[in-house]
Motif scaffolding. Structure first.
Motif, PDB file in Angstrom:
ATOM      1  N   VAL A 159      13.371  13.131   4.904  1.00 30.81           N
ATOM      2  CA  VAL A 159      13.285  14.305   5.774  1.00 30.81           C
ATOM      3  C   VAL A 159      14.201  14.133   6.984  1.00 30.81           C
ATOM      4  CG1 VAL A 159      11.757  15.583   7.339  1.00 30.81           C
ATOM      5  CG2 VAL A 159      10.952  14.916   5.084  1.00 30.81           C
ATOM      6  N   ALA A 160      14.141  12.976   7.599  1.00 34.25           N
ATOM      7  CA  ALA A 160      14.933  12.756   8.818  1.00 34.25           C
ATOM      8  C   ALA A 160      16.433  12.816   8.510  1.00 34.25           C
ATOM      9  CB  ALA A 160      14.553  11.417   9.443  1.00 34.25           C
ATOM     10  N   VAL A 161      16.843  12.248   7.383  1.00 33.52           N
ATOM     11  CA  VAL A 161      18.271  12.287   7.031  1.00 33.52           C
ATOM     12  C   VAL A 161      18.712  13.734   6.758  1.00 33.52           C
ATOM     13  CG1 VAL A 161      20.003  11.567   5.323  1.00 33.52           C
ATOM     14  CG2 VAL A 161      18.361   9.903   6.194  1.00 33.52           C
ATOM     15  N   GLY A 201       0.828  -1.205   0.000  1.00 35.86           N
ATOM     16  CA  GLY A 201       0.000   0.000   0.000  1.00 35.86           C
ATOM     17  C   GLY A 201       0.858   1.249   0.000  1.00 35.86           C
ATOM     18  N   ALA A 202       0.514   2.165   0.926  1.00 42.49           N
ATOM     19  CA  ALA A 202       1.215   3.452   0.964  1.00 42.49           C
ATOM     20  C   ALA A 202       2.527   3.361   1.739  1.00 42.49           C
ATOM     21  CB  ALA A 202       0.308   4.495   1.610  1.00 42.49           C
ATOM     22  N   ALA A 203       2.731   2.270   2.477  1.00 41.73           N
ATOM     23  CA  ALA A 203       3.838   2.230   3.448  1.00 41.73           C
ATOM     24  C   ALA A 203       5.228   2.524   2.853  1.00 41.73           C
ATOM     25  CB  ALA A 203       3.824   0.901   4.197  1.00 41.73           C
ATOM     26  N   PRO A 204       5.616   1.900   1.741  1.00 41.01           N
ATOM     27  CA  PRO A 204       6.968   2.194   1.237  1.00 41.01           C
ATOM     28  C   PRO A 204       7.157   3.665   0.837  1.00 41.01           C
ATOM     29  CG  PRO A 204       6.148   0.152   0.274  1.00 41.01           C
ATOM     30  CD  PRO A 204       4.985   0.800   0.963  1.00 41.01           C
ATOM     31  N   THR A 205       6.110   4.284   0.272  1.00 39.41           N
ATOM     32  CA  THR A 205       6.205   5.709  -0.105  1.00 39.41           C
ATOM     33  C   THR A 205       6.410   6.564   1.145  1.00 39.41           C
ATOM     34  OG1 THR A 205       4.498   5.165  -1.726  1.00 39.41           O
ATOM     35  CG2 THR A 205       5.108   7.478  -1.542  1.00 39.41           C
ATOM     36  N   LEU A 206       5.635   6.252   2.201  1.00 34.28           N
ATOM     37  CA  LEU A 206       5.728   7.012   3.453  1.00 34.28           C
ATOM     38  C   LEU A 206       7.097   6.797   4.092  1.00 34.28           C
ATOM     39  CD1 LEU A 206       2.186   6.046   4.838  1.00 34.28           C
ATOM     40  CD2 LEU A 206       2.824   8.200   3.731  1.00 34.28           C
ATOM     41  N   LEU A 207       7.553   5.556   4.094  1.00 41.95           N
ATOM     42  CA  LEU A 207       8.864   5.228   4.675  1.00 41.95           C
ATOM     43  C   LEU A 207       9.961   6.032   3.993  1.00 41.95           C
ATOM     44  CD1 LEU A 207      10.550   2.508   6.162  1.00 41.95           C
ATOM     45  CD2 LEU A 207      11.074   2.276   3.746  1.00 41.95           C
ATOM     46  N   ASN A 208       9.921   6.058   2.665  1.00 38.47           N
ATOM     47  CA  ASN A 208      10.974   6.760   1.929  1.00 38.47           C
ATOM     48  C   ASN A 208      10.972   8.254   2.223  1.00 38.47           C
ATOM     49  OD1 ASN A 208      13.071   6.876  -0.242  1.00 38.47           O
ATOM     50  ND2 ASN A 208      11.549   8.287  -1.060  1.00 38.47           N
ATOM     51  N   LEU A 226       9.569  15.469  14.079  1.00 37.80           N
ATOM     52  CA  LEU A 226      10.953  15.820  14.423  1.00 37.80           C
ATOM     53  C   LEU A 226      11.009  17.124  15.210  1.00 37.80           C
ATOM     54  CD1 LEU A 226      12.643  14.628  11.165  1.00 37.80           C
ATOM     55  CD2 LEU A 226      13.128  13.800  13.463  1.00 37.80           C
ATOM     56  N   ALA A 227      10.033  18.022  14.965  1.00 39.53           N
ATOM     57  CA  ALA A 227      10.011  19.277  15.722  1.00 39.53           C
ATOM     58  C   ALA A 227       9.558  19.021  17.160  1.00 39.53           C
ATOM     59  CB  ALA A 227       9.087  20.269  15.042  1.00 39.53           C
ATOM     60  N   VAL A 228       8.617  18.079  17.332  1.00 37.95           N
ATOM     61  CA  VAL A 228       8.036  17.857  18.658  1.00 37.95           C
ATOM     62  C   VAL A 228       8.674  16.649  19.328  1.00 37.95           C
ATOM     63  CG1 VAL A 228       5.876  17.380  19.882  1.00 37.95           C
ATOM     64  CG2 VAL A 228       5.864  18.783  17.812  1.00 37.95           C
ATOM     65  N   LEU A 260       2.925  11.417  -5.182  1.00 41.99           N
ATOM     66  CA  LEU A 260       3.435  12.745  -4.807  1.00 41.99           C
ATOM     67  C   LEU A 260       2.668  13.299  -3.608  1.00 41.99           C
ATOM     68  CD1 LEU A 260       4.014  14.188  -8.397  1.00 41.99           C
ATOM     69  CD2 LEU A 260       5.698  13.138  -6.873  1.00 41.99           C
ATOM     70  N   MET A 261       1.358  13.015  -3.535  1.00 42.68           N
ATOM     71  CA  MET A 261       0.557  13.467  -2.397  1.00 42.68           C
ATOM     72  C   MET A 261       1.041  12.754  -1.115  1.00 42.68           C
ATOM     73  SD  MET A 261      -2.065  12.540  -0.233  1.00 42.68           S
ATOM     74  CE  MET A 261      -2.962  11.167  -0.957  1.00 42.68           C
ATOM     75  N   LEU A 262       1.236  11.438  -1.198  1.00 46.05           N
ATOM     76  CA  LEU A 262       1.704  10.687  -0.027  1.00 46.05           C
ATOM     77  C   LEU A 262       3.079  11.179   0.417  1.00 46.05           C
ATOM     78  CD1 LEU A 262       0.816   7.000  -1.016  1.00 46.05           C
ATOM     79  CD2 LEU A 262      -0.238   8.372   0.782  1.00 46.05           C
ATOM     80  N   ASP A 263       3.920  11.436  -0.559  1.00 47.80           N
ATOM     81  CA  ASP A 263       5.278  11.913  -0.280  1.00 47.80           C
ATOM     82  C   ASP A 263       5.202  13.239   0.497  1.00 47.80           C
ATOM     83  OD1 ASP A 263       8.293  11.694  -1.204  1.00 47.80           O
ATOM     84  OD2 ASP A 263       7.671  13.769  -1.577  1.00 47.80           O
ATOM     85  N   THR A 264       4.342  14.149   0.031  1.00 47.71           N
ATOM     86  CA  THR A 264       4.199  15.448   0.709  1.00 47.71           C
ATOM     87  C   THR A 264       3.654  15.267   2.124  1.00 47.71           C
ATOM     88  OG1 THR A 264       3.706  16.405  -1.433  1.00 47.71           O
ATOM     89  CG2 THR A 264       3.139  17.747   0.463  1.00 47.71           C
ATOM     90  N   GLU A 265       2.615  14.423   2.259  1.00 52.31           N
ATOM     91  CA  GLU A 265       2.007  14.209   3.586  1.00 52.31           C
ATOM     92  C   GLU A 265       3.019  13.626   4.561  1.00 52.31           C
ATOM     93  OE1 GLU A 265      -0.885  15.171   4.822  1.00 52.31           O
ATOM     94  OE2 GLU A 265      -1.197  16.161   2.896  1.00 52.31           O
ATOM     95  N   ALA A 266       3.783  12.649   4.105  1.00 50.36           N
ATOM     96  CA  ALA A 266       4.753  12.010   5.003  1.00 50.36           C
ATOM     97  C   ALA A 266       5.867  12.981   5.373  1.00 50.36           C
ATOM     98  CB  ALA A 266       5.340  10.761   4.328  1.00 50.36           C
ATOM     99  N   ARG A 267       6.258  13.842   4.440  1.00 46.67           N
ATOM    100  CA  ARG A 267       7.291  14.843   4.762  1.00 46.67           C
ATOM    101  C   ARG A 267       6.777  15.792   5.848  1.00 46.67           C
ATOM    102  NH1 ARG A 267      11.593  15.000   0.790  1.00 46.67           N
ATOM    103  NH2 ARG A 267      11.089  13.262  -0.573  1.00 46.67           N
ATOM    104  N   ARG A 268       5.508  16.206   5.713  1.00 48.05           N
ATOM    105  CA  ARG A 268       4.919  17.086   6.731  1.00 48.05           C
ATOM    106  C   ARG A 268       4.879  16.387   8.080  1.00 48.05           C
ATOM    107  NH1 ARG A 268      -0.114  18.738   3.775  1.00 48.05           N
ATOM    108  NH2 ARG A 268       0.734  20.227   2.328  1.00 48.05           N
TER     109      ARG A 268
END
Ligand code: NAD
Ligand code: MG
Length: 392
Positions: free
Chosen positions: A333-335, A321-328, A385-387, A371-379
């Motif tokens: 972002v974290a790196v 499903g969406a998991a690999p896109t979110l993981l990437n 990471l901020a909190v 691209l939508m999933l990528d943006t959501e996961a980055r947010r």
């Protein structure tokens, strides 16, 4: 008489580690290659120098603010220049016999899809494309009848010993991993690891993102997903074996008990040359493998306790499903934040894990969905990471 024709080659991400190694081989084989397009992210000085040396038809910088500098730097050379994300796609669309996809991260996805649409040969270094959009990416390969050649050293190794005609006789593939700079470190020490320590890879010289991925071992997790899509095997048939010397680049285990491997000194020019010359081979001035001198090769099982990124990537592949896109996306972002000195080393895997728990989405069925999933996961990862990392 056979008249040798040269291959027209474009390099997406030419100023990076893979890009520079590719141009090193092109430079040594000027009669075999004509450079069509070169692209870079922000490093305009290096791009100008490369374009002056290799005289491509087209040079593109992703950063729109660098356009004037690129234009001025290449004026009078006859090289066409452009800047911005659409220009990257245009570079990938220039007719070529081989396109090296060596941009780092999901930023390489759209240009690489544009390259596939040429129905040509795409040499794939950018593993994040397959992680964030595996099924859609492989559909594009089939739809355009493109030829996809792996550049990642492990996948090149498997490709070289994988009997595609009898893939049903393959028990499992075994991806080797150096173990990275923290192979023998305790969790307590890793928590305090500096940027310099995390990017000091013992065997390979690479870009900063993949060096950090090697230190967390997320790189090997991403490579399991990459192998799944490239070779069509389920997660359960893809193993990881830690091999600190990085001499055996990966192995294929057949039903009759034969295990075939590809070996070599750790030099990315070897797998790059395999893709550039395929289906032939070409000479590489790498250090030759001297097994008597090395004397001992060692192997050990990976430690998933100290390297939680391995299980995160495997679970994402199994969940699908969406998991690999979110993981990437969360990992990118974290790196980036770790490279900017804003978070600790162990926060990288924690941010990925929490993003995967927090973000629940359906499987992407189009590039727009990815691209939508990528943006959501980055947010989500950015917020965590901020909190989350401040709450330690
Ligand atoms: P790098 O950071 O050295 O180079 C990345 C290239 O992409 C540079 O040319 C950079 O200017 C460009 N770039 C960066 N961000 C961009 C953006 N937003 N838009 C357009 N261009 C951008 O990276 P690298 O180590 O050469 O790795 C490239 C890819 O190859 C990665 O996906 C990596 O996982 C894979 N890979 C690298 C190696 C290696 O030895 N370096 C080995 C196997 C696989
Ligand atoms: Mg690799």
């Amino acid at each position: 008489m056979v008249i040798a024709t040269s291959k027209r080659i474009s390099i997406l991400g030419s100023t990076g580690s893979v890009g520079q190694n590719t141009l090193d081989l092109v430079d040594r084989n000027r009669d075999r290659f004509d450079v069509v397009a070169l692209t870079a992210g922000r490093n305009v000085d290096d791009l100008i120098a490369q374009a002056r040396q290799f005289k491509p038809l087209f040079a593109v910088i992703a950063d729109p603010d660098a356009y004037k500098q690129l234009k001025d730097g290449l004026s009078g050379t006859g090289v066409s220049v452009a800047a911005g994300p659409d220009a990257l796609i245009e570079a990938a669309q220039q007719p070529a016999d081989l396109i090296m996809s060596a941009i780092v991260g999901a930023a390489g996805l759209k240009p690489t899809l544009a390259a596939l649409a040429q129905s040509t040969v795409v040499a794939l270094a950018n593993k994040e494309c397959l992680v964030c959009a595996g099924a859609i990416f492989m559909d594009a390969v089939r739809q355009h009848d493109a030829t996809l050649l792996p550049v990642d050293s492990e996948h090149s190794a498997i490709f070289q010993v994988f009997d595609a005609q009898q893939s049903n006789t393959i028990n499992r593939i075994i991806l080797t991993a150096s173990g990275g700079p923290f192979r023998e470190w305790s969790i307590e020490d890793m928590a305090k690891a500096s940027l310099a320590q995390a990017t000091a890879h013992p065997n390979w010289s690479m870009g900063s993102k993949i060096s950090v991925d090697s230190a967390t071992m997320m790189n090997k997790g991403l490579e399991v997903i990459e192998a799944h899509y490239l070779f069509g095997l389920p997660e359960s048939q893809i193993e990881i074996l830690v091999h600190p010397q990085s001499v055996v680049h990966s192995l294929v285990d057949y039903v009759d008990g034969s295990v075939l491997a590809q070996l070599g000194t750790p030099d990315m020019r070897t797998p790059i040359a395999y893709a550039l010359a395929w289906p032939d081979r070409m000479a590489v001035p790498c250090e030759r493998l001297d097994l008597a001198e090395i004397a001992t090769l060692s192997f050990e099982a990976p430690d998933s306790k100290r390297f939680p990124a391995l299980a995160l990537a495997r679970n994402a592949l199994q969940a699908g499903g969406a998991a690999p896109t979110l993981l990437n996306a969360a990992n990118e972002v974290a790196v980036e934040r770790f490279l900017a000195g804003e978070i600790g080393f162990l926060d990288i895997a924690r941010a990925v894990e929490d993003t995967l728990v927090y973000c629940q989405y359906e499987a992407p069925s189009s590039l727009d969905d990815v691209l939508m999933l990528d943006t959501e996961a980055r947010r989500a990862a950015g917020r965590w990471l901020a909190v989350g990392s401040a709450a330690e």
